[in-house]
Design a protein around this motif. Structure first.
Motif, PDB file in Angstrom:
ATOM      1  N   GLU A  69      10.945   0.623 -36.835  1.00 61.78           N
ATOM      2  CA  GLU A  69      10.945   1.503 -35.664  1.00 61.78           C
ATOM      3  C   GLU A  69      12.379   1.865 -35.284  1.00 61.78           C
ATOM      4  OE1 GLU A  69       9.267   1.748 -31.092  1.00 61.78           O
ATOM      5  OE2 GLU A  69       8.837  -0.025 -32.287  1.00 61.78           O
ATOM      6  N   VAL A  70      12.600   3.150 -34.998  1.00 59.00           N
ATOM      7  CA  VAL A  70      13.887   3.649 -34.524  1.00 59.00           C
ATOM      8  C   VAL A  70      13.663   4.384 -33.211  1.00 59.00           C
ATOM      9  CG1 VAL A  70      14.900   3.833 -36.826  1.00 59.00           C
ATOM     10  CG2 VAL A  70      13.701   5.793 -35.870  1.00 59.00           C
ATOM     11  N   ASP A  71      14.714   4.518 -32.415  1.00 58.43           N
ATOM     12  CA  ASP A  71      14.593   5.200 -31.130  1.00 58.43           C
ATOM     13  C   ASP A  71      14.335   6.688 -31.293  1.00 58.43           C
ATOM     14  OD1 ASP A  71      14.983   2.873 -29.651  1.00 58.43           O
ATOM     15  OD2 ASP A  71      17.154   3.137 -29.615  1.00 58.43           O
ATOM     16  N   ASP A  72      14.979   7.312 -32.276  1.00 59.68           N
ATOM     17  CA  ASP A  72      14.882   8.760 -32.460  1.00 59.68           C
ATOM     18  C   ASP A  72      14.833   9.061 -33.951  1.00 59.68           C
ATOM     19  OD1 ASP A  72      15.380  11.511 -32.751  1.00 59.68           O
ATOM     20  OD2 ASP A  72      16.743  11.573 -31.050  1.00 59.68           O
ATOM     21  N   VAL A  73      13.655   9.376 -34.466  1.00 57.27           N
ATOM     22  CA  VAL A  73      13.503   9.607 -35.902  1.00 57.27           C
ATOM     23  C   VAL A  73      14.263  10.851 -36.358  1.00 57.27           C
ATOM     24  CG1 VAL A  73      11.337  10.922 -35.820  1.00 57.27           C
ATOM     25  CG2 VAL A  73      11.859   9.499 -37.817  1.00 57.27           C
ATOM     26  N   HIS A  74      14.424  11.834 -35.478  1.00 58.50           N
ATOM     27  CA  HIS A  74      15.161  13.045 -35.854  1.00 58.50           C
ATOM     28  C   HIS A  74      16.658  12.745 -36.012  1.00 58.50           C
ATOM     29  CE1 HIS A  74      11.490  15.284 -35.260  1.00 58.50           C
ATOM     30  NE2 HIS A  74      11.343  14.646 -34.114  1.00 58.50           N
ATOM     31  N   ALA A  75      17.215  11.979 -35.102  1.00 59.02           N
ATOM     32  CA  ALA A  75      18.619  11.575 -35.217  1.00 59.02           C
ATOM     33  C   ALA A  75      18.809  10.681 -36.441  1.00 59.02           C
ATOM     34  CB  ALA A  75      19.079  10.855 -33.949  1.00 59.02           C
ATOM     35  N   ALA A  76      17.842   9.796 -36.693  1.00 62.04           N
ATOM     36  CA  ALA A  76      17.928   8.925 -37.866  1.00 62.04           C
ATOM     37  C   ALA A  76      17.898   9.749 -39.153  1.00 62.04           C
ATOM     38  CB  ALA A  76      16.778   7.921 -37.859  1.00 62.04           C
ATOM     39  N   THR A  77      17.078  10.786 -39.176  1.00 66.88           N
ATOM     40  CA  THR A  77      17.006  11.659 -40.352  1.00 66.88           C
ATOM     41  C   THR A  77      18.355  12.306 -40.630  1.00 66.88           C
ATOM     42  OG1 THR A  77      14.659  12.112 -39.932  1.00 66.88           O
ATOM     43  CG2 THR A  77      15.841  13.679 -41.338  1.00 66.88           C
ATOM     44  N   GLU A  78      18.978  12.831 -39.598  1.00 64.40           N
ATOM     45  CA  GLU A  78      20.292  13.472 -39.776  1.00 64.40           C
ATOM     46  C   GLU A  78      21.349  12.475 -40.236  1.00 64.40           C
ATOM     47  OE1 GLU A  78      20.713  16.722 -39.933  1.00 64.40           O
ATOM     48  OE2 GLU A  78      18.551  16.717 -39.612  1.00 64.40           O
ATOM     49  N   GLU A  79      21.323  11.277 -39.684  1.00 63.94           N
ATOM     50  CA  GLU A  79      22.279  10.242 -40.087  1.00 63.94           C
ATOM     51  C   GLU A  79      22.082   9.873 -41.562  1.00 63.94           C
ATOM     52  OE1 GLU A  79      25.323   7.387 -39.971  1.00 63.94           O
ATOM     53  OE2 GLU A  79      24.861   9.037 -38.609  1.00 63.94           O
ATOM     54  N   LEU A  80      20.843   9.723 -41.981  1.00 61.39           N
ATOM     55  CA  LEU A  80      20.564   9.395 -43.380  1.00 61.39           C
ATOM     56  C   LEU A  80      21.034  10.511 -44.308  1.00 61.39           C
ATOM     57  CD1 LEU A  80      17.035   7.877 -42.871  1.00 61.39           C
ATOM     58  CD2 LEU A  80      19.057   6.631 -43.634  1.00 61.39           C
ATOM     59  N   ARG A  81      20.807  11.743 -43.919  1.00 58.71           N
ATOM     60  CA  ARG A  81      21.279  12.878 -44.734  1.00 58.71           C
ATOM     61  C   ARG A  81      22.800  12.852 -44.862  1.00 58.71           C
ATOM     62  NH1 ARG A  81      17.046  16.805 -42.146  1.00 58.71           N
ATOM     63  NH2 ARG A  81      15.502  16.829 -43.801  1.00 58.71           N
ATOM     64  N   ARG A  82      23.485  12.593 -43.741  1.00 57.85           N
ATOM     65  CA  ARG A  82      24.951  12.529 -43.773  1.00 57.85           C
ATOM     66  C   ARG A  82      25.437  11.434 -44.721  1.00 57.85           C
ATOM     67  NH1 ARG A  82      24.552  13.647 -38.267  1.00 57.85           N
ATOM     68  NH2 ARG A  82      24.694  11.482 -37.660  1.00 57.85           N
ATOM     69  N   ARG A  83      24.693  10.366 -44.803  1.00 66.05           N
ATOM     70  CA  ARG A  83      25.090   9.231 -45.650  1.00 66.05           C
ATOM     71  C   ARG A  83      24.601   9.372 -47.093  1.00 66.05           C
ATOM     72  NH1 ARG A  83      26.640   4.329 -43.059  1.00 66.05           N
ATOM     73  NH2 ARG A  83      26.875   4.620 -40.826  1.00 66.05           N
ATOM     74  N   GLY A  84      23.899  10.448 -47.388  1.00 64.75           N
ATOM     75  CA  GLY A  84      23.445  10.686 -48.749  1.00 64.75           C
ATOM     76  C   GLY A  84      22.245   9.856 -49.175  1.00 64.75           C
ATOM     77  N   ILE A  85      21.480   9.359 -48.217  1.00 64.62           N
ATOM     78  CA  ILE A  85      20.291   8.577 -48.534  1.00 64.62           C
ATOM     79  C   ILE A  85      19.151   9.538 -48.886  1.00 64.62           C
ATOM     80  CG2 ILE A  85      18.579   6.943 -47.633  1.00 64.62           C
ATOM     81  CD1 ILE A  85      21.366   5.720 -48.032  1.00 64.62           C
ATOM     82  N   GLU A  86      18.444   9.249 -49.969  1.00 65.68           N
ATOM     83  CA  GLU A  86      17.363  10.120 -50.442  1.00 65.68           C
ATOM     84  C   GLU A  86      16.159  10.067 -49.502  1.00 65.68           C
ATOM     85  OE1 GLU A  86      14.262  10.507 -54.200  1.00 65.68           O
ATOM     86  OE2 GLU A  86      15.738   8.887 -54.196  1.00 65.68           O
ATOM     87  N   LEU A  87      15.746  11.224 -49.018  1.00 63.95           N
ATOM     88  CA  LEU A  87      14.499  11.352 -48.259  1.00 63.95           C
ATOM     89  C   LEU A  87      13.405  11.676 -49.262  1.00 63.95           C
ATOM     90  CD1 LEU A  87      15.766  13.428 -45.223  1.00 63.95           C
ATOM     91  CD2 LEU A  87      15.492  10.961 -45.384  1.00 63.95           C
TER      92      LEU A  87
END
Length: 116
Positions: A69-87
């Motif tokens: 669980e995360v507080d904000d899945v949209h913010a988490a998505t952007e952070e993961l993209r910035r870090r190059g994590i595969e969605l």
């Protein structure tokens, strides 16, 4: 961690294992999926062939898929993209949660979800 999803070809045996052997409380049961709750309120959901999520998990996951669980899945998505994590796959949602699937450095599939 709030949830673990398991795609299984041994649906009835897993149902009996989670309910009868581990003693988890049944939250709901349908023909191709069932969810069980731990004493702490976390859940384990099993999915059989024919369930709408079985194919995705069967194709992309090598085993159980934990959901964090995360507080904000949209913010988490952007952070993961910035870090190059595969969605993996498109974002998902139901009446309670919004989630994304990610491939972690260990090669396993994980979900991050925020409450709606």
């Amino acid at each position: 961690m709030r949830w673990i999803g398991v795609a299984t070809r041994d649906y009835q045996e897993m149902f009996e294992f989670l309910r009868g052997v581990l003693g988890l409380d049944l939250v709901f049961a349908e023909e191709t999926t069932a969810e069980f709750s731990t004493a702490e309120g976390d859940t384990v959901q099993i999915m059989a062939p024919g369930d709408r999520f079985f194919g995705f998990f069967d194709e992309y996951a090598g085993g159980p898929v934990p959901l964090f669980e995360v507080d904000d899945v949209h913010a988490a998505t952007e952070e993961l993209r910035r870090r190059g994590i595969e969605l993996v796959g498109p974002p998902g949602a139901d009446e309670k949660w919004e989630w994304i699937n990610v491939r972690a450095p260990d090669g396993n599939l994980y979900e991050l979800a925020g409450r709606r």
